[in-house]
Design a protein around this motif. Structure first.
Motif, PDB file in Angstrom:
ATOM      1  N   HIS A  31     -26.858 -18.576  75.699  1.00  0.00           N
ATOM      2  CA  HIS A  31     -27.112 -17.140  75.526  1.00  0.00           C
ATOM      3  C   HIS A  31     -25.867 -16.279  75.655  1.00  0.00           C
ATOM      4  O   HIS A  31     -24.877 -16.684  76.260  1.00  0.00           O
ATOM      5  N   ILE A  32     -25.968 -15.125  75.100  1.00  0.00           N
ATOM      6  CA  ILE A  32     -24.859 -14.171  75.036  1.00  0.00           C
ATOM      7  C   ILE A  32     -25.438 -12.784  75.340  1.00  0.00           C
ATOM      8  O   ILE A  32     -26.596 -12.501  74.993  1.00  0.00           O
ATOM      9  N   TYR A  33     -24.655 -11.962  76.006  1.00  0.00           N
ATOM     10  CA  TYR A  33     -25.054 -10.561  76.216  1.00  0.00           C
ATOM     11  C   TYR A  33     -24.291  -9.708  75.211  1.00  0.00           C
ATOM     12  O   TYR A  33     -23.093  -9.922  74.979  1.00  0.00           O
ATOM     13  N   VAL A  34     -24.962  -8.754  74.610  1.00  0.00           N
ATOM     14  CA  VAL A  34     -24.319  -7.877  73.621  1.00  0.00           C
ATOM     15  C   VAL A  34     -24.707  -6.421  73.882  1.00  0.00           C
ATOM     16  O   VAL A  34     -25.896  -6.107  74.042  1.00  0.00           O
ATOM     17  N   SER A  35     -23.685  -5.551  73.954  1.00  0.00           N
ATOM     18  CA  SER A  35     -23.955  -4.111  74.033  1.00  0.00           C
ATOM     19  C   SER A  35     -23.037  -3.418  73.031  1.00  0.00           C
ATOM     20  O   SER A  35     -21.893  -3.824  72.855  1.00  0.00           O
ATOM     21  N   GLY A  40     -21.261   7.699  70.996  1.00  0.00           N
ATOM     22  CA  GLY A  40     -20.673   8.142  72.261  1.00  0.00           C
ATOM     23  C   GLY A  40     -21.226   7.508  73.513  1.00  0.00           C
ATOM     24  O   GLY A  40     -20.953   7.992  74.609  1.00  0.00           O
ATOM     25  N   ALA A  41     -21.977   6.418  73.416  1.00  0.00           N
ATOM     26  CA  ALA A  41     -22.493   5.776  74.632  1.00  0.00           C
ATOM     27  C   ALA A  41     -22.719   4.278  74.385  1.00  0.00           C
ATOM     28  O   ALA A  41     -23.000   3.867  73.261  1.00  0.00           O
ATOM     29  N   TRP A  42     -22.565   3.514  75.479  1.00  0.00           N
ATOM     30  CA  TRP A  42     -22.888   2.083  75.409  1.00  0.00           C
ATOM     31  C   TRP A  42     -24.401   1.917  75.489  1.00  0.00           C
ATOM     32  O   TRP A  42     -25.056   2.562  76.316  1.00  0.00           O
ATOM     33  N   THR A  43     -24.937   1.074  74.659  1.00  0.00           N
ATOM     34  CA  THR A  43     -26.370   0.773  74.754  1.00  0.00           C
ATOM     35  C   THR A  43     -26.617  -0.104  75.982  1.00  0.00           C
ATOM     36  O   THR A  43     -25.676  -0.711  76.509  1.00  0.00           O
ATOM     37  N   GLU A  44     -27.856  -0.171  76.430  1.00  0.00           N
ATOM     38  CA  GLU A  44     -28.155  -0.991  77.611  1.00  0.00           C
ATOM     39  C   GLU A  44     -27.794  -2.454  77.363  1.00  0.00           C
ATOM     40  O   GLU A  44     -27.394  -3.170  78.274  1.00  0.00           O
ATOM     41  N   GLY A  45     -27.894  -2.864  76.132  1.00  0.00           N
ATOM     42  CA  GLY A  45     -27.505  -4.222  75.778  1.00  0.00           C
ATOM     43  C   GLY A  45     -28.670  -5.182  75.871  1.00  0.00           C
ATOM     44  O   GLY A  45     -29.700  -4.881  76.481  1.00  0.00           O
ATOM     45  N   GLU A  46     -28.491  -6.342  75.244  1.00  0.00           N
ATOM     46  CA  GLU A  46     -29.560  -7.337  75.271  1.00  0.00           C
ATOM     47  C   GLU A  46     -28.986  -8.733  75.356  1.00  0.00           C
ATOM     48  O   GLU A  46     -27.801  -8.953  75.076  1.00  0.00           O
ATOM     49  N   ILE A  47     -29.838  -9.654  75.753  1.00  0.00           N
ATOM     50  CA  ILE A  47     -29.431 -11.051  75.824  1.00  0.00           C
ATOM     51  C   ILE A  47     -30.091 -11.780  74.664  1.00  0.00           C
ATOM     52  O   ILE A  47     -31.284 -11.612  74.418  1.00  0.00           O
ATOM     53  N   LYS A  48     -29.272 -12.539  73.929  1.00  0.00           N
ATOM     54  CA  LYS A  48     -29.830 -13.270  72.792  1.00  0.00           C
ATOM     55  C   LYS A  48     -29.161 -14.615  72.626  1.00  0.00           C
ATOM     56  O   LYS A  48     -28.172 -14.898  73.307  1.00  0.00           O
ATOM     57  N   PRO A  49     -29.676 -15.443  71.711  1.00  0.00           N
ATOM     58  CA  PRO A  49     -29.067 -16.760  71.542  1.00  0.00           C
ATOM     59  C   PRO A  49     -27.618 -16.651  71.086  1.00  0.00           C
ATOM     60  O   PRO A  49     -27.273 -15.773  70.282  1.00  0.00           O
TER      61      PRO A  49
END
Ligand code: COI
Length: 357
Positions: A31-35, A40-49
């Motif tokens: 898995h990888i975390y991506v934001s 003008g803002a970072w998204t909360e981000g998600e974890i995906k394959p």
């Protein structure tokens, strides 16, 4: 606690990993975390394959290198659960690197939480063998598509993880390092103290040439006089001359403020060792060697942990240090730091962030 949107991998990469021959950075967890930074803002981000993502040919980072990274490790604690070693130090340094290359700062708590969640989800990838660990690699880069030289207005931050052995195949055995008096890594006012991709690109040619001559890496000298020692690139450098521990100071901003560097200096001071952070010239090192006072040289880094230097090559001559053996101090620092990391020794500094799994 932040609950990230999570999509679990349907196929695991686990069985393709040779845990008996991990080496460094060739296997990746599921898995990888991506934001993303948008509007003008970072998204909360998600974890995906873990897997490829699409980029445009005009993506600015490919052209101008607006990219940074970090490196830290997760360990299986002997008491159960997972130990992250000094993650706040890395998170703070990530934001300092970000500032230097105009990437907007990331929320530190969110970064830590994302790393913790990856460790929980990919727990089985954390090696069980002593000396091995799960290397956590946050990376941030501009994602804008344009050819003008200016900062991006969109970015991506990802975190990947990789089960690893130590950085050098030698492990704790001494490595051969070549002093470069031709190429330089960083100059005052440049990006030497930031963990940015360009520093590493700039080091490749000299390192390739050093490897062709039988050395593992390059020891960089200062950009102006080619006299004063900076660092190795994948690690900071320390010298034991008589019984003093000497390492280049951070004040010029040309070397990376290493987390392992700081840990070793802290422990050495507690042990009552004389610790000096100051400019040290290569001539002083060679002269200490010829007087029999250069007892040990070793590198410190997250990936390398403690890496004794057995041979220093300078101006065509090889200087053998400590009979090319692991030094007493190198071994003691290695035991102290890894002992804390694996939960075998008491964490008196609050360096461990423990994760229950
Ligand atoms: C680390 O020690 O974490 C590093 O980033 C060094 C190297 C792998 C680039």
């Amino acid at each position: 606690m932040i609950k990230f949107k999570t999509t679990l991998a349907t196929q695991s990469r686990f069985d393709s990993i040779n845990f008996n021959d991990l080496r460094f950075g060739i296997y990746f967890s599921d898995h990888i975390y991506v934001s993303d930074y948008i509007n003008g803002a970072w998204t909360e981000g998600e974890i995906k394959p873990y897997g490829p993502f699409e980029i445009e040919p005009a993506m600015c980072t490919l052209h101008y290198g607006q990219a940074l990274f970090e490196g830290l490790k997760a360990f299986r604690s002997v008491k159960g659960g997972v130990n992250l070693f000094r993650p706040y130090k890395n998170a703070e340094r990530l934001n300092k690197s970000a500032e230097r290359i105009c990437i907007p700062p990331f929320d530190i708590e969110r970064l830590i939480e994302a790393m913790k969640e990856l460790c929980r989800i990919d727990y089985k990838f954390i090696p069980t063998k002593r000396g091995n660990a799960l290397y956590i690699r946050p990376v941030a880069f501009g994602t804008g598509n344009f050819l003008g030289v200016h900062e991006s207005d969109t970015y991506r931050l990802i975190i990947i993880t990789s089960p690893v052995a130590s950085y050098y195949p030698e492990g704790l055995n001494p490595v051969r390092i070549m002093v470069s008096d031709t190429y330089t890594r960083a100059a005052k006012g440049g990006t030497g103290s930031a963990k940015v991709a360009g520093n590493y690109a700039a080091s490749l040619l000299a390192t390739k040439k050093a490897r062709e001559l039988g050395y593992s890496q390059v020891l960089w000298l200062d950009a102006i006089s080619h006299q004063f020692v900076d660092e190795v690139g994948a690690m900071n450098i320390m010298f034991v001359i008589d019984d003093e521990l000497i390492t280049p100071s951070l004040e010029n901003g040309t070397i990376l403020p290493g987390v392992t560097r700081d840990s070793v200096l802290t422990i050495a001071r507690e042990w009552g060792m004389k610790v000096i952070e100051r400019a040290i010239s290569i001539e002083e090192v060679i002269s200490a060697h010829s007087q029999g006072k250069l007892n040990e040289v070793f590198g410190t880094g997250t990936a390398a942990v403690i890496s004794p230097v057995g041979v220093l090559g300078y101006k065509g001559k090889d200087y053998i240090i400590n009979d090319n053996k692991i030094g007493t101090y190198a071994q003691k620092f290695y035991d102290a730091i890894t002992g804390i990391q694996y939960g075998e020794l008491e964490d008196t500094h609050g360096w461990i962030l423990h994760i229950e799994v």
